[in-house]
Enzyme design. Structure first.
Site, PDB file in Angstrom:
ATOM      1  N   MET A  30       0.832  -1.198   0.000  1.00 34.84           N
ATOM      2  CA  MET A  30       0.000   0.000   0.000  1.00 34.84           C
ATOM      3  C   MET A  30       0.873   1.255   0.000  1.00 34.84           C
ATOM      4  O   MET A  30       0.412   2.348   0.355  1.00 34.84           O
ATOM      5  CB  MET A  30      -0.955   0.009   1.203  1.00 34.84           C
ATOM      6  CG  MET A  30      -2.026  -1.055   1.111  1.00 34.84           C
ATOM      7  SD  MET A  30      -3.543  -0.644   2.003  1.00 34.84           S
ATOM      8  CE  MET A  30      -2.932  -0.440   3.664  1.00 34.84           C
ATOM      9  N   ALA A  32       4.139   3.878   0.874  1.00 33.66           N
ATOM     10  CA  ALA A  32       4.884   4.353   2.048  1.00 33.66           C
ATOM     11  C   ALA A  32       5.943   3.314   2.407  1.00 33.66           C
ATOM     12  O   ALA A  32       6.040   2.855   3.536  1.00 33.66           O
ATOM     13  CB  ALA A  32       3.948   4.642   3.221  1.00 33.66           C
ATOM     14  N   GLY A  36      11.419  -2.954   5.251  1.00 36.38           N
ATOM     15  CA  GLY A  36      10.686  -4.215   5.257  1.00 36.38           C
ATOM     16  C   GLY A  36      10.197  -4.577   3.875  1.00 36.38           C
ATOM     17  O   GLY A  36      10.375  -5.715   3.408  1.00 36.38           O
ATOM     18  N   HIS A  37       9.592  -3.608   3.188  1.00 37.42           N
ATOM     19  CA  HIS A  37       9.148  -3.837   1.812  1.00 37.42           C
ATOM     20  C   HIS A  37      10.344  -4.132   0.899  1.00 37.42           C
ATOM     21  O   HIS A  37      10.290  -5.010   0.038  1.00 37.42           O
ATOM     22  CB  HIS A  37       8.415  -2.607   1.265  1.00 37.42           C
ATOM     23  CG  HIS A  37       7.152  -2.271   1.989  1.00 37.42           C
ATOM     24  ND1 HIS A  37       7.065  -1.198   2.842  1.00 37.42           N
ATOM     25  CD2 HIS A  37       5.935  -2.860   1.991  1.00 37.42           C
ATOM     26  CE1 HIS A  37       5.839  -1.131   3.325  1.00 37.42           C
ATOM     27  NE2 HIS A  37       5.124  -2.131   2.832  1.00 37.42           N
ATOM     28  N   GLU A 148       6.134 -11.089   7.472  1.00 38.75           N
ATOM     29  CA  GLU A 148       5.541 -11.722   8.642  1.00 38.75           C
ATOM     30  C   GLU A 148       5.020 -10.734   9.677  1.00 38.75           C
ATOM     31  O   GLU A 148       4.349 -11.146  10.621  1.00 38.75           O
ATOM     32  CB  GLU A 148       6.550 -12.668   9.306  1.00 38.75           C
ATOM     33  CG  GLU A 148       6.725 -13.983   8.573  1.00 38.75           C
ATOM     34  CD  GLU A 148       7.471 -15.012   9.391  1.00 38.75           C
ATOM     35  OE1 GLU A 148       8.143 -14.622  10.372  1.00 38.75           O
ATOM     36  OE2 GLU A 148       7.376 -16.200   9.054  1.00 38.75           O
ATOM     37  N   GLN A 153      -2.566 -11.854   8.459  1.00 37.82           N
ATOM     38  CA  GLN A 153      -2.938 -11.636   7.061  1.00 37.82           C
ATOM     39  C   GLN A 153      -2.435 -12.762   6.169  1.00 37.82           C
ATOM     40  O   GLN A 153      -3.129 -13.195   5.243  1.00 37.82           O
ATOM     41  CB  GLN A 153      -2.372 -10.303   6.587  1.00 37.82           C
ATOM     42  CG  GLN A 153      -2.609 -10.011   5.117  1.00 37.82           C
ATOM     43  CD  GLN A 153      -2.102  -8.642   4.726  1.00 37.82           C
ATOM     44  OE1 GLN A 153      -2.760  -7.640   4.906  1.00 37.82           O
ATOM     45  NE2 GLN A 153      -0.881  -8.589   4.190  1.00 37.82           N
ATOM     46  N   VAL A 176      11.130  -7.328   9.599  1.00 38.80           N
ATOM     47  CA  VAL A 176      12.294  -6.426   9.630  1.00 38.80           C
ATOM     48  C   VAL A 176      12.071  -5.398  10.730  1.00 38.80           C
ATOM     49  O   VAL A 176      11.000  -4.780  10.808  1.00 38.80           O
ATOM     50  CB  VAL A 176      12.504  -5.726   8.273  1.00 38.80           C
ATOM     51  CG1 VAL A 176      13.634  -4.718   8.355  1.00 38.80           C
ATOM     52  CG2 VAL A 176      12.798  -6.769   7.189  1.00 38.80           C
ATOM     53  N   SER A 185       7.060  -0.454   9.768  1.00 44.59           N
ATOM     54  CA  SER A 185       5.677  -0.313   9.320  1.00 44.59           C
ATOM     55  C   SER A 185       5.496   1.046   8.663  1.00 44.59           C
ATOM     56  O   SER A 185       6.117   2.041   9.081  1.00 44.59           O
ATOM     57  CB  SER A 185       4.713  -0.430  10.508  1.00 44.59           C
ATOM     58  OG  SER A 185       3.394  -0.073  10.144  1.00 44.59           O
ATOM     59  N   ARG A 187       3.025   2.831   8.992  1.00 44.57           N
ATOM     60  CA  ARG A 187       2.386   3.694   9.993  1.00 44.57           C
ATOM     61  C   ARG A 187       3.406   4.371  10.905  1.00 44.57           C
ATOM     62  O   ARG A 187       3.079   5.364  11.565  1.00 44.57           O
ATOM     63  CB  ARG A 187       1.396   2.883  10.828  1.00 44.57           C
ATOM     64  CG  ARG A 187       0.228   2.334  10.019  1.00 44.57           C
ATOM     65  CD  ARG A 187      -0.694   1.493  10.874  1.00 44.57           C
ATOM     66  NE  ARG A 187      -1.689   0.793  10.069  1.00 44.57           N
ATOM     67  CZ  ARG A 187      -2.845   1.289   9.687  1.00 44.57           C
ATOM     68  NH1 ARG A 187      -3.165   2.519  10.057  1.00 44.57           N
ATOM     69  NH2 ARG A 187      -3.692   0.588   8.958  1.00 44.57           N
TER      70      ARG A 187
END
Length: 284
Positions: A30, A32, A36-37, A148, A153, A176, A185, A187
């Site tokens: 999504m 941002a 991690g991504h 993870e 999810q 991560v 995250s 967020r």
């Protein structure tokens, strides 16, 4: 790296890639984006001939309009990071492009979709399944990569893939964390400096509970984690569930199952920002 705003343009490109025998990896996001991504993208690049990353803030998985409105959107920065990671294509559709008509499909996979996040965010996993299934139909990936951190999810998506008989391998990638333990995250970018300073207390409480759990009951461990986090001014636990890692059902004894996971959601700050994390007490 190419950026596609129209689904048909991406599909035409992938058709040509498949004719050359290239396997396709998909990383749904999504936006941002953070490290991690990036770790998911790098793994996909390593394991596939083509890597597609979707950047789409999916409205159907938000049950809070303000949460949807405030969700960070940073497409230019996202594309820069993805290019550096070696992604081949980015799909960044509008809401109208992704949902030309309302998606009235209903997905529910009890018990994994109805507990924890499913119970606290009605409709959330239905929206997740709507958008992820659409992405699978659009891209037809050989492999799809998920972090993870969003642990529940993954369980829901696996149930959906089995139900819809979608031919895709779901690849789970390690969580991560920042150096202080906070799970990466999107967020986190919404946290004020003082909120960011206290957020690592979530993982500290989880990590400390690993040794505590060896000599205490499930309930005592639950209460210690909740108490330690709530003792930090600015943090409030929404729920902490210690569950069977396969069924996601609460356990009452450590010997109930060989796979035990503690899943937590915490409100941080005055806004507040909702942060999720988990810890594995026993793994198979």
């Amino acid at each position: 790296m190419k950026v596609f705003y129209k689904i048909v343009d991406l599909q035409n490109q992938l058709f040509e890639d498949r004719k050359q025998g290239k396997e396709i990896g998909l990383v749904p996001t999504m936006g941002a984006l953070h490290e991690g991504h990036a770790s998911l993208v790098r793994r996909s690049v390593k394991e596939n001939g083509i890597t597609v990353v979707s950047v789409f803030v999916n409205p159907t998985q938000f049950n809070d309009k303000n949460d949807l409105k405030n969700y960070p959107r940073t497409l230019d920065a996202d594309c820069k990071l993805l290019d550096e990671c070696g992604a081949d294509y980015v799909l960044a559709p509008s809401v109208e492009e992704m949902y030309p008509t309302p998606d009235k499909r209903h997905f529910e996979y009890p018990p994994v979709s109805t507990v924890m996040e499913g119970a606290h965010r009605p409709g959330h996993f239905n929206g997740v399944c709507q958008v992820v299934s659409r992405l699978f139909y659009i891209v037809k990936p050989d492999r799809a990569y998920f972090g993870e951190k969003d642990w529940q999810q993954i369980a829901v998506i696996k149930a959906m893939v089995k139900d819809l008989r979608i031919d895709v391998q779901i690849v789970e990638c390690d969580i991560v964390r920042d150096a202080d333990g906070l799970a990466r995250s999107s967020r986190n970018t919404l946290l004020a400096p003082d909120e960011r300073a206290i957020a690592p207390a979530i993982y500290k409480a989880l990590k400390d509970s690993l040794s505590y759990a060896k000599t205490h009951t499930v309930q005592e461990t639950h209460d210690k984690v909740v108490g330690d986090i709530n003792a930090v001014d600015g943090l409030e636990v929404e729920y902490f569930s210690i569950v069977d890692g396969n069924t996601l059902q609460d356990i009452t004894d450590w010997n109930d199952t060989p796979y035990v996971v503690g899943c937590i959601t915490v409100y941080c700050g005055k806004t507040p920002i909702r942060l999720i994390d988990h810890i594995k007490y026993k793994a198979v």
